[in-house]
Motif scaffolding. Structure first.
Motif, PDB file in Angstrom:
ATOM      1  N   ALA A  52       1.444  -4.542  11.532  1.00  0.00           N
ATOM      2  CA  ALA A  52       0.870  -3.712  10.462  1.00  0.00           C
ATOM      3  C   ALA A  52       1.853  -2.635  10.025  1.00  0.00           C
ATOM      4  CB  ALA A  52      -0.434  -3.081  10.932  1.00  0.00           C
ATOM      5  N   LEU A  53       2.555  -2.053  10.995  1.00  0.00           N
ATOM      6  CA  LEU A  53       3.535  -1.030  10.665  1.00  0.00           C
ATOM      7  C   LEU A  53       4.643  -1.606   9.790  1.00  0.00           C
ATOM      8  CD1 LEU A  53       3.973   1.955  11.276  1.00  0.00           C
ATOM      9  CD2 LEU A  53       5.345   1.291  13.246  1.00  0.00           C
ATOM     10  N   LEU A  54       5.080  -2.828  10.100  1.00  0.00           N
ATOM     11  CA  LEU A  54       6.112  -3.477   9.282  1.00  0.00           C
ATOM     12  C   LEU A  54       5.589  -3.801   7.879  1.00  0.00           C
ATOM     13  CD1 LEU A  54       7.645  -5.913  11.929  1.00  0.00           C
ATOM     14  CD2 LEU A  54       8.664  -3.805  11.055  1.00  0.00           C
ATOM     15  N   PHE A  55       4.357  -4.308   7.794  1.00  0.00           N
ATOM     16  CA  PHE A  55       3.828  -4.711   6.489  1.00  0.00           C
ATOM     17  C   PHE A  55       3.516  -3.508   5.607  1.00  0.00           C
ATOM     18  CE2 PHE A  55       2.900  -8.971   8.313  1.00  0.00           C
ATOM     19  CZ  PHE A  55       3.521  -9.724   7.329  1.00  0.00           C
ATOM     20  N   THR A  56       3.224  -2.359   6.180  1.00  0.00           N
ATOM     21  CA  THR A  56       3.018  -1.181   5.342  1.00  0.00           C
ATOM     22  C   THR A  56       4.313  -0.784   4.635  1.00  0.00           C
ATOM     23  OG1 THR A  56       3.402   0.264   7.256  1.00  0.00           O
ATOM     24  CG2 THR A  56       1.114  -0.263   6.702  1.00  0.00           C
ATOM     25  N   PHE A  57       5.451  -1.055   5.257  1.00  0.00           N
ATOM     26  CA  PHE A  57       6.729  -0.800   4.602  1.00  0.00           C
ATOM     27  C   PHE A  57       7.003  -1.849   3.522  1.00  0.00           C
ATOM     28  CE2 PHE A  57       7.305   1.761   8.345  1.00  0.00           C
ATOM     29  CZ  PHE A  57       8.120   2.808   7.934  1.00  0.00           C
ATOM     30  N   ALA A  58       6.455  -3.058   3.691  1.00  0.00           N
ATOM     31  CA  ALA A  58       6.749  -4.142   2.751  1.00  0.00           C
ATOM     32  C   ALA A  58       5.800  -4.148   1.561  1.00  0.00           C
ATOM     33  CB  ALA A  58       6.686  -5.485   3.477  1.00  0.00           C
ATOM     34  N   VAL A  59       4.493  -3.997   1.790  1.00  0.00           N
ATOM     35  CA  VAL A  59       3.518  -4.113   0.705  1.00  0.00           C
ATOM     36  C   VAL A  59       2.779  -2.801   0.448  1.00  0.00           C
ATOM     37  CG1 VAL A  59       3.206  -6.567   1.153  1.00  0.00           C
ATOM     38  CG2 VAL A  59       1.669  -4.924   2.235  1.00  0.00           C
ATOM     39  N   GLY A  60       3.098  -1.773   1.177  1.00  0.00           N
ATOM     40  CA  GLY A  60       2.469  -0.479   0.958  1.00  0.00           C
ATOM     41  C   GLY A  60       1.289  -0.240   1.881  1.00  0.00           C
ATOM     42  N   LEU A  61       0.830   1.008   1.906  1.00  0.00           N
ATOM     43  CA  LEU A  61      -0.308   1.382   2.728  1.00  0.00           C
ATOM     44  C   LEU A  61      -1.582   0.726   2.204  1.00  0.00           C
ATOM     45  CD1 LEU A  61       0.435   5.205   3.133  1.00  0.00           C
ATOM     46  CD2 LEU A  61       0.930   3.399   4.780  1.00  0.00           C
ATOM     47  N   GLY A  62      -2.516   0.461   3.110  1.00  0.00           N
ATOM     48  CA  GLY A  62      -3.795  -0.088   2.697  1.00  0.00           C
ATOM     49  C   GLY A  62      -4.243  -1.235   3.569  1.00  0.00           C
ATOM     50  N   SER A  92       0.300 -10.158  -6.249  1.00  0.00           N
ATOM     51  CA  SER A  92       1.446  -9.433  -6.800  1.00  0.00           C
ATOM     52  C   SER A  92       2.043  -8.483  -5.773  1.00  0.00           C
ATOM     53  CB  SER A  92       1.033  -8.663  -8.053  1.00  0.00           C
ATOM     54  OG  SER A  92       0.017  -7.707  -7.740  1.00  0.00           O
ATOM     55  N   ALA A  93       1.167  -7.899  -4.935  1.00  0.00           N
ATOM     56  CA  ALA A  93       1.685  -7.018  -3.888  1.00  0.00           C
ATOM     57  C   ALA A  93       2.492  -7.780  -2.855  1.00  0.00           C
ATOM     58  CB  ALA A  93       0.532  -6.295  -3.193  1.00  0.00           C
ATOM     59  N   LEU A  94       2.196  -9.083  -2.739  1.00  0.00           N
ATOM     60  CA  LEU A  94       2.893  -9.906  -1.747  1.00  0.00           C
ATOM     61  C   LEU A  94       4.054 -10.679  -2.344  1.00  0.00           C
ATOM     62  CD1 LEU A  94       2.893 -10.896   1.201  1.00  0.00           C
ATOM     63  CD2 LEU A  94       1.350 -12.723   0.496  1.00  0.00           C
ATOM     64  N   ALA A  95       3.912 -11.124  -3.608  1.00  0.00           N
ATOM     65  CA  ALA A  95       4.926 -12.000  -4.194  1.00  0.00           C
ATOM     66  C   ALA A  95       5.503 -11.468  -5.503  1.00  0.00           C
ATOM     67  CB  ALA A  95       4.338 -13.392  -4.437  1.00  0.00           C
ATOM     68  N   GLY A  96       5.093 -10.273  -5.941  1.00  0.00           N
ATOM     69  CA  GLY A  96       5.638  -9.719  -7.164  1.00  0.00           C
ATOM     70  C   GLY A  96       7.079  -9.273  -7.001  1.00  0.00           C
ATOM     71  N   PRO A  97       7.731  -8.891  -8.109  1.00  0.00           N
ATOM     72  CA  PRO A  97       9.146  -8.478  -8.035  1.00  0.00           C
ATOM     73  C   PRO A  97       9.369  -7.311  -7.079  1.00  0.00           C
ATOM     74  CG  PRO A  97       8.470  -8.823 -10.310  1.00  0.00           C
ATOM     75  CD  PRO A  97       7.228  -8.899  -9.494  1.00  0.00           C
ATOM     76  N   ASP A  98       8.505  -6.299  -7.143  1.00  0.00           N
ATOM     77  CA  ASP A  98       8.674  -5.157  -6.256  1.00  0.00           C
ATOM     78  C   ASP A  98       8.494  -5.564  -4.805  1.00  0.00           C
ATOM     79  OD1 ASP A  98       9.086  -3.586  -8.468  1.00  0.00           O
ATOM     80  OD2 ASP A  98       6.991  -2.891  -8.572  1.00  0.00           O
ATOM     81  N   ALA A  99       7.500  -6.423  -4.558  1.00  0.00           N
ATOM     82  CA  ALA A  99       7.270  -6.862  -3.182  1.00  0.00           C
ATOM     83  C   ALA A  99       8.445  -7.690  -2.673  1.00  0.00           C
ATOM     84  CB  ALA A  99       5.978  -7.668  -3.103  1.00  0.00           C
ATOM     85  N   ARG A 100       8.949  -8.602  -3.520  1.00  0.00           N
ATOM     86  CA  ARG A 100      10.084  -9.419  -3.099  1.00  0.00           C
ATOM     87  C   ARG A 100      11.309  -8.547  -2.816  1.00  0.00           C
ATOM     88  NH1 ARG A 100       8.440 -12.831  -7.400  1.00  0.00           N
ATOM     89  NH2 ARG A 100      10.247 -12.157  -8.629  1.00  0.00           N
ATOM     90  N   ARG A 101      11.510  -7.529  -3.649  1.00  0.00           N
ATOM     91  CA  ARG A 101      12.644  -6.646  -3.430  1.00  0.00           C
ATOM     92  C   ARG A 101      12.479  -5.869  -2.131  1.00  0.00           C
ATOM     93  NH1 ARG A 101      11.861  -3.675  -7.429  1.00  0.00           N
ATOM     94  NH2 ARG A 101      12.612  -5.154  -8.923  1.00  0.00           N
ATOM     95  N   ALA A 102      11.246  -5.381  -1.881  1.00  0.00           N
ATOM     96  CA  ALA A 102      11.012  -4.633  -0.646  1.00  0.00           C
ATOM     97  C   ALA A 102      11.184  -5.525   0.585  1.00  0.00           C
ATOM     98  CB  ALA A 102       9.608  -4.028  -0.660  1.00  0.00           C
TER      99      ALA A 102
END
Length: 567
Positions: free
Chosen positions: A410-420, A32-42
């Protein structure tokens, strides 16, 4: 006789599945963090922000200096690494090689050999970004920490590989020279070095390609170069400027790769360790002058000089910082607290490598058109052209993936799927997928076509012949490359926390930011122990399940170059 169990019911496969499930949970994997609505929007917002790349005259005018600093850091860092690696490599070479050159392999020589091997292991096991974090705290922000970090870390890598190359070279010429009365040093230079020189130079050039990529991200921790500009653009959400910097880095790395490949081709044609003609002597002299000029120009650009680097204030700062780091905090409470961070780092590396292997195999097969055409009989020109176009596109995708280092992904993906840690695993998957895809494609292209032709003659379809005739032959090479990249990914995962991707890197960054020196040194030791344990375990697995091809050792420098394949 009992029929053998299918591979999916055997212990290695089941253990791999369990490890992958544990890694998915430990890295906080989430579809969901990768393919959910919020992730797709981000992701959509991020993609729209990247296009079109910024091209204002002001930004284009600012590109040259940081890119030149990136190259200069790589040049001086590799130069420092060579200065440190050469003597350590000679000490780390097996005593048997020195014995072949006429030098007695007594207890002192063996002790020096073991000590040099240990020093090289420590230097290369601590990632470059960790070295950069330490040097930034020791000597301040600027390009000097980047040069020192590259020099120290790459000295460990180059020294180890140089020693392996010298050990793998034929020894009979050295033995003959020693028997005729030559001194041990002369026997080594004239008897061992000529056969080893092409690999030594080739691997050094590979490492320069890798140093260029690494120097591009050291700015994220205050060590100058293009990475610092990318970090500032990301913090200001100026994604179009980030896209411009990425394109500029892609072009820069590609140009250096092409030049490096051309130099390697010329060197492969030379067999003598010394010039044998006046024209060759002139070319050697021109190359030496060019290297010296590049070093001087790099030092001038970065405003670094031997006097400044070796000044009393710089050495005193590093000495004072080293005293602060000792002794490390090894209290039971802290050690228990490090276990979750170490487990998170290991989970990120396992998940990232698994995703990279799957993506690399899929894209690498497309990048290897011979896999589809071998044994396939006649082929239409249109189909061949389409396959070539797909292969070119696949290779471009792989090149883009490995051009940007893991830390920037990693810096780009933290903006896309959040920190972690999940962002760190995705970053490793993209970068490592580019590296493994290139290696997989080359391995698939190089297998003998005899088994494929035999399967076709027996009535197998082209796809079945390729799958059953090519993949089994390439499998040992594919597994070896994957295991080597896993070792590299453990080092990378240990620092991804610097940009919010969890693991030991996050704890180390916080400890240094809060001036908790004893805790920071304990974390550095934790990174070192984790990397050494994984290296040992990976080597044991390779020795058990990977059978090398005839005439090739999986400890050869060719495979150890898997982490520095050019784009």
């Amino acid at each position: 006789m009992t029929a053998p169990r299918p591979f999916w019911l055997r212990v290695p496969f089941l253990a791999g599945v369990l490890a992958l499930l544990a890694a998915w949970r430990g890295a906080e994997g989430s579809l969901s963090a990768l393919a959910g609505p919020d992730a797709r929007r981000a992701l959509a917002d991020l993609a729209r922000g990247f296009w079109p790349p910024a091209h204002s005259p002001e930004l284009l005018g600012r590109l040259a200096r940081p890119l030149a600093e990136t190259v200069a850091i790589a040049v001086l860092g590799l130069g420092l690494a060579l200065v440190l690696a050469a003597p350590l490599a000679l000490l780390a070479v097996s005593p048997d090689v020195h014995a072949a050159c006429g030098r007695r392999a007594g207890p002192a020589r063996r002790a020096l050999h073991a000590g040099a091997r240990g020093v090289l292991a420590v230097l290369r096991s601590i990632p470059e970004v960790v070295w950069a974090l330490l040097f930034v705290r020791a000597v301040g922000i600027g390009p000097l920490p980047g040069v020192l970090a590259l020099g120290v870390s790459y000295a460990g890598v180059l020294g180890k590989v140089y020693a392996e190359i010298l050990e793998s070279a034929p020894r009979r010429p050295a033995e003959a020279l020693a028997a005729s009365g030559a001194r041990p040093g002369a026997a080594l230079v004239l008897g061992v070095l000529p056969a080893a020189r092409p690999l030594l130079v080739s691997y050094t050039l590979y490492r320069f390609d890798c140093a260029l990529r690494t120097s591009a991200v050291l700015g994220l921790v205050g060590a100058g170069g293009a990475g610092q500009e990318i970090e500032l653009a990301l913090k200001m959400l100026a994604y179009d400027e980030v896209a411009t910097w990425i394109v500029a880095l892609f072009v820069l790395v590609g140009a250096v790769d092409l030049a490096s490949a051309a130099i390697r081709r010329r060197l492969r044609a030379q067999r003598s360790v010394f010039p044998t003609s006046r024209g060759e002597l002139a070319r050697w002299a021109a190359a030496a002058v060019a290297i010296a000029a590049a070093a001087v120009a790099s030092a001038h650009l970065l405003d670094l000089s031997p006097g400044a680097v070796l000044s009393a204030s710089a050495l005193g700062g590093m000495g004072e910082f080293a005293r602060r780091l000792w002794p490390p905090d090894l209290s039971p409470g802290l050690l228990r607290g490090l276990l979750p961070a170490a487990g998170e780092t290991l989970a990120v590396s396992v998940l990232g490598t698994a995703l990279a292997a799957a993506a690399g195999l899929a894209i690498g097969a497309l990048a290897a058109p011979r896999l589809a055409t071998v044994g396939g009989g006649r082929d239409r020109a249109l189909t061949r052209g389409l396959r070539r176009a797909v292969a070119v596109l696949a290779r471009a995708v792989l090149a883009l993936g490995r051009t940007l280092p893991e830390l920037l992904w990693a810096l780009l993906f933290t903006f896309a799927v959040g920190l972690g840690p999940f962002a760190g695993a995705l970053a490793l998957a993209v970068h490592t997928g580019g590296v493994l895809g290139r290696l997989y494609a080359e391995a698939l292209e190089e297998v003998p076509e005899g088994p494929v032709l035999a399967l076709r003659a027996g009535g197998a379809t082209p796809a079945a012949a390729a799958a059953l005739g090519v993949l089994p032959q390439a499998l040992p090479q594919l597994v070896a490359y994957t295991l080597y990249r896993f070792e590299v990914n453990v080092r990378a995962a240990a620092v991804l926390g610097v940009v919010g991707a969890g693991g030991l890197g996050r704890e180390l960054y916080l400890a240094l930011s809060w001036f908790q020196w004893s805790r920071a040194s304990a974390l550095v030791l934790a990174v070192l122990v984790l990397v050494l344990l994984v290296d040992g375990a990976s080597g044991w697995v390779r020795s058990r399940i990977v059978l090398p091809r005839a005439g090739q050792s999986f400890t050869s420098p060719a495979l150890r170059a898997a982490d520095s394949i050019p784009a």
